[in-house]
Design a protein around this motif. Structure first.
Motif, mmCIF file in Angstrom:
data_model
loop_
_atom_site.group_PDB
_atom_site.id
_atom_site.type_symbol
_atom_site.label_atom_id
_atom_site.label_comp_id
_atom_site.label_asym_id
_atom_site.label_seq_id
_atom_site.Cartn_x
_atom_site.Cartn_y
_atom_site.Cartn_z
ATOM 1 N N ALA A 61 0.827 -1.206 0.000
ATOM 2 C CA ALA A 61 0.000 0.000 0.000
ATOM 3 C C ALA A 61 0.861 1.256 0.000
ATOM 4 C CB ALA A 61 -0.931 0.002 1.207
ATOM 5 N N VAL A 62 1.965 1.226 0.736
ATOM 6 C CA VAL A 62 2.895 2.353 0.742
ATOM 7 C C VAL A 62 3.486 2.548 -0.652
ATOM 8 C CG1 VAL A 62 5.040 3.262 1.709
ATOM 9 C CG2 VAL A 62 3.444 2.009 3.182
ATOM 10 N N ALA A 63 3.934 1.449 -1.276
ATOM 11 C CA ALA A 63 4.559 1.537 -2.594
ATOM 12 C C ALA A 63 3.571 2.038 -3.649
ATOM 13 C CB ALA A 63 5.133 0.181 -2.988
ATOM 14 N N ILE A 64 2.340 1.555 -3.590
ATOM 15 C CA ILE A 64 1.329 1.987 -4.564
ATOM 16 C C ILE A 64 1.033 3.475 -4.407
ATOM 17 C CG2 ILE A 64 -1.113 1.747 -5.173
ATOM 18 C CD1 ILE A 64 -0.750 -1.296 -4.555
ATOM 19 N N ALA A 65 0.953 3.949 -3.164
ATOM 20 C CA ALA A 65 0.696 5.365 -2.926
ATOM 21 C C ALA A 65 1.869 6.236 -3.358
ATOM 22 C CB ALA A 65 0.392 5.598 -1.446
ATOM 23 N N ALA A 66 3.093 5.701 -3.257
ATOM 24 C CA ALA A 66 4.287 6.482 -3.570
ATOM 25 C C ALA A 66 4.628 6.496 -5.048
ATOM 26 C CB ALA A 66 5.477 5.928 -2.784
ATOM 27 N N ARG A 67 4.233 5.458 -5.755
ATOM 28 C CA ARG A 67 4.616 5.317 -7.163
ATOM 29 C C ARG A 67 4.096 6.474 -8.011
ATOM 30 N NH1 ARG A 67 1.688 3.484 -11.471
ATOM 31 N NH2 ARG A 67 2.989 2.984 -13.300
ATOM 32 N N HIS A 68 4.958 6.938 -8.940
ATOM 33 C CA HIS A 68 4.540 7.950 -9.920
ATOM 34 C C HIS A 68 4.336 7.272 -11.268
ATOM 35 C CE1 HIS A 68 4.087 11.518 -12.226
ATOM 36 N NE2 HIS A 68 5.303 11.481 -12.766
ATOM 37 N N ASP A 69 5.403 7.066 -12.027
ATOM 38 C CA ASP A 69 5.287 6.401 -13.321
ATOM 39 C C ASP A 69 6.249 5.222 -13.453
ATOM 40 O OD1 ASP A 69 7.621 7.856 -13.410
ATOM 41 O OD2 ASP A 69 7.288 8.700 -15.406
ATOM 42 N N ASP A 171 14.028 -2.570 -4.228
ATOM 43 C CA ASP A 171 13.331 -3.720 -3.662
ATOM 44 C C ASP A 171 12.807 -3.305 -2.290
ATOM 45 O OD1 ASP A 171 12.569 -6.458 -3.961
ATOM 46 O OD2 ASP A 171 14.122 -7.033 -2.546
ATOM 47 N N VAL A 172 11.488 -3.168 -2.159
ATOM 48 C CA VAL A 172 10.889 -2.516 -0.992
ATOM 49 C C VAL A 172 10.373 -3.559 -0.004
ATOM 50 C CG1 VAL A 172 9.131 -0.891 -0.208
ATOM 51 C CG2 VAL A 172 10.266 -0.528 -2.409
ATOM 52 N N HIS A 173 10.772 -3.408 1.255
ATOM 53 C CA HIS A 173 10.411 -4.328 2.334
ATOM 54 C C HIS A 173 10.026 -3.531 3.575
ATOM 55 C CE1 HIS A 173 12.303 -8.030 0.492
ATOM 56 N NE2 HIS A 173 12.902 -7.070 -0.201
ATOM 57 N N SER A 174 9.573 -4.258 4.602
ATOM 58 C CA SER A 174 9.410 -3.646 5.921
ATOM 59 C C SER A 174 9.979 -4.583 6.967
ATOM 60 C CB SER A 174 7.938 -3.341 6.214
ATOM 61 O OG SER A 174 7.190 -4.528 6.401
ATOM 62 N N ALA A 270 4.712 7.168 2.838
ATOM 63 C CA ALA A 270 4.466 7.188 1.390
ATOM 64 C C ALA A 270 5.133 8.411 0.753
ATOM 65 C CB ALA A 270 2.968 7.184 1.112
ATOM 66 N N HIS A 271 5.065 9.550 1.430
ATOM 67 C CA HIS A 271 5.715 10.767 0.915
ATOM 68 C C HIS A 271 7.231 10.571 0.854
ATOM 69 C CE1 HIS A 271 6.328 15.061 0.167
ATOM 70 N NE2 HIS A 271 7.275 15.022 1.090
ATOM 71 N N LEU A 272 7.798 9.946 1.880
ATOM 72 C CA LEU A 272 9.237 9.697 1.882
ATOM 73 C C LEU A 272 9.628 8.757 0.750
ATOM 74 C CD1 LEU A 272 12.115 9.687 2.972
ATOM 75 C CD2 LEU A 272 11.392 8.019 4.704
ATOM 76 N N LEU A 273 8.884 7.678 0.571
ATOM 77 C CA LEU A 273 9.215 6.754 -0.510
ATOM 78 C C LEU A 273 9.078 7.436 -1.865
ATOM 79 C CD1 LEU A 273 10.024 4.007 -1.549
ATOM 80 C CD2 LEU A 273 7.652 3.257 -1.298
ATOM 81 N N LEU A 277 12.079 7.635 -4.601
ATOM 82 C CA LEU A 277 11.960 7.202 -5.993
ATOM 83 C C LEU A 277 12.356 8.333 -6.946
ATOM 84 C CD1 LEU A 277 8.606 5.259 -5.673
ATOM 85 C CD2 LEU A 277 10.849 4.244 -6.154
ATOM 86 N N ALA A 278 11.916 9.537 -6.634
ATOM 87 C CA ALA A 278 12.285 10.684 -7.463
ATOM 88 C C ALA A 278 13.795 10.919 -7.432
ATOM 89 C CB ALA A 278 11.538 11.931 -6.989
ATOM 90 N N ALA A 279 14.396 10.750 -6.265
ATOM 91 C CA ALA A 279 15.844 10.933 -6.143
ATOM 92 C C ALA A 279 16.605 9.901 -6.964
ATOM 93 C CB ALA A 279 16.257 10.855 -4.680
ATOM 94 N N LEU A 280 16.159 8.644 -6.927
ATOM 95 C CA LEU A 280 16.806 7.613 -7.734
ATOM 96 C C LEU A 280 16.668 7.920 -9.221
ATOM 97 C CD1 LEU A 280 15.787 4.306 -5.904
ATOM 98 C CD2 LEU A 280 17.987 5.488 -5.802
ATOM 99 N N GLY A 281 15.477 8.348 -9.633
ATOM 100 C CA GLY A 281 15.284 8.698 -11.038
ATOM 101 C C GLY A 281 16.160 9.855 -11.455
ATOM 102 N N ASP A 282 16.268 10.856 -10.595
ATOM 103 C CA ASP A 282 17.119 12.009 -10.898
ATOM 104 C C ASP A 282 18.579 11.591 -11.014
ATOM 105 O OD1 ASP A 282 17.636 15.022 -10.912
ATOM 106 O OD2 ASP A 282 18.818 14.386 -9.183
ATOM 107 N N GLU A 283 19.029 10.740 -10.097
ATOM 108 C CA GLU A 283 20.418 10.284 -10.128
ATOM 109 C C GLU A 283 20.691 9.447 -11.365
ATOM 110 O OE1 GLU A 283 24.166 10.540 -8.815
ATOM 111 O OE2 GLU A 283 22.454 11.457 -7.784
ATOM 112 N N ALA A 284 19.730 8.602 -11.738
ATOM 113 C CA ALA A 284 19.905 7.792 -12.936
ATOM 114 C C ALA A 284 19.972 8.657 -14.190
ATOM 115 C CB ALA A 284 18.766 6.784 -13.058
ATOM 116 N N GLN A 285 19.116 9.661 -14.262
ATOM 117 C CA GLN A 285 19.113 10.530 -15.443
ATOM 118 C C GLN A 285 20.375 11.365 -15.503
ATOM 119 O OE1 GLN A 285 16.792 10.285 -17.695
ATOM 120 N NE2 GLN A 285 14.759 10.075 -16.810
ATOM 121 N N ALA A 286 21.012 11.621 -14.342
ATOM 122 C CA ALA A 286 22.253 12.396 -14.320
ATOM 123 C C ALA A 286 23.457 11.601 -14.749
ATOM 124 C CB ALA A 286 22.475 12.959 -12.918
ATOM 125 N N THR A 287 23.328 10.273 -14.817
ATOM 126 C CA THR A 287 24.483 9.417 -15.091
ATOM 127 C C THR A 287 25.179 9.756 -16.397
ATOM 128 O OG1 THR A 287 23.606 7.623 -13.748
ATOM 129 C CG2 THR A 287 25.239 7.041 -15.388
#
Length: 294
Positions: A61-69, A171-174, A270-273, A277-287
């Motif tokens: 539920a956290v991952a679904i709420a946090a997911r963008h695209d 890979d998201v866990h609790s 959910a906001h933190l996740l 996710l946005a930070a990982l995407g930004d870092e990947a696009q900066a590669t």
């Protein structure tokens, strides 16, 4: 919400996202499944509630709420049925008639503790099953549930890599709340990031996740006590541009006091996740820019 008892469907996971992918980030949620096949329930020697403790309760539920695209793969079948974060070789002879002890001359710590491909125990509980499962039982689970999940994750990463030149698996866990022992007087971590001690991803992706957790004022640890399991080992190949990280959230952050339903902290996590996710995407696009600068 009670667990789902059901007839076997064609697929034991849900896939979110477009094809081709619109983000280099792929999300995996392998341990939140709440579907319990009748075959599993009738084999139990303990109450169903005992095996439900194996779940990463409602982290989907956290991952679904946090997911963008991002592309996301979420297992729906329970971890007690088969554990996607173990190797196919981690078959426990005490619950699996087809297990070959010679296949793992040195059994992993997880297998020795009863948390192999098919869990024998949940936490410190007694053995879960009335009987051992046949080789055919376990092979069917591997072929119908385990391999399709990993194939879906692998395909998603390959598609992201083909489009962006890089892919990042989160890979998201609790986890249960950790004790303060051994923390040197510091509060125990509420977030744990794993990268198999640097083997599954470039350090910059870990740093971005750590920064987001710290900005949220949550104690964070790297690789302790969770460094990442088979999913990272199988899919993380940073030398080829495919990175993989494991992320653990303290369940008390987003569940209620009974560790069952969603609690008042759900929106915060959910906001933190989402930010991670946005930070990982930004870092990947900066590669590509980083590579050009080097």
């Amino acid at each position: 919400m009670p667990p789902t008892l059901y007839a076997m469907p064609d697929s034991s996971f849900d896939r979110f996202g477009q094809t081709p992918p619109t983000s280099p980030v792929v999300i995996s949620v392998p341990h939140a499944g709440r579907e319990y096949p009748p075959e599993l329930v009738t084999a139990l020697r303990v109450p169903l509630s005992a095996v439900m403790t194996l779940e990463d309760r409602r982290i989907d539920a956290v991952a679904i709420a946090a997911r963008h695209d991002e592309t996301m793969i979420v297992q729906t079948r329970a971890r007690a049925w088969i554990d996607l974060n173990r190797s196919e070789m981690e078959r426990d002879p005490r619950v699996d008639e087809g297990a070959d002890p010679t296949a793992q001359p040195k059994p992993s710590a997880k297998l020795r503790s009863g948390l192999g491909l098919v869990p024998r125990r949940a936490s410190a509980a007694s053995d879960l099953w009335r009987r051992r499962f046949t080789d055919a039982d376990i092979v069917r689970r591997i072929e119908q549930d385990y391999r399709p999940y990993h194939a879906a994750v692998g395909d998603a990463l390959a598609a992201a890599h083909a489009r962006f030149g890089i892919a990042v698996l989160l890979d998201v866990h609790s986890m249960p709340p950790l004790s303060a022992s051994g923390s040197g007087g510091n509060p125990p971590p509420r977030v744990v990031i794993g990268d198999r001690f640097g083997r599954s991803t470039a350090a910059r992706f870990v740093a971005r996740l750590q920064a987001e957790a710290e900005d949220a004022r949550l104690p964070v640890a790297i690789n302790a006590p969770y460094a990442g399991g088979h999913i990272l080992k199988r899919h993380g190949r940073p030398s080829t541009g495919i990175h993989a990280l494991q992320l653990e959230f303290d369940r008390s952050l987003y569940l209620d006091r009974q560790f069952d339903g969603l609690g008042t902290g759900f929106d915060r996590v959910a906001h933190l996740l989402k930010a991670m996710l946005a930070a990982l995407g930004d870092e990947a696009q900066a590669t590509p820019r980083l590579a050009a600068a080097e």
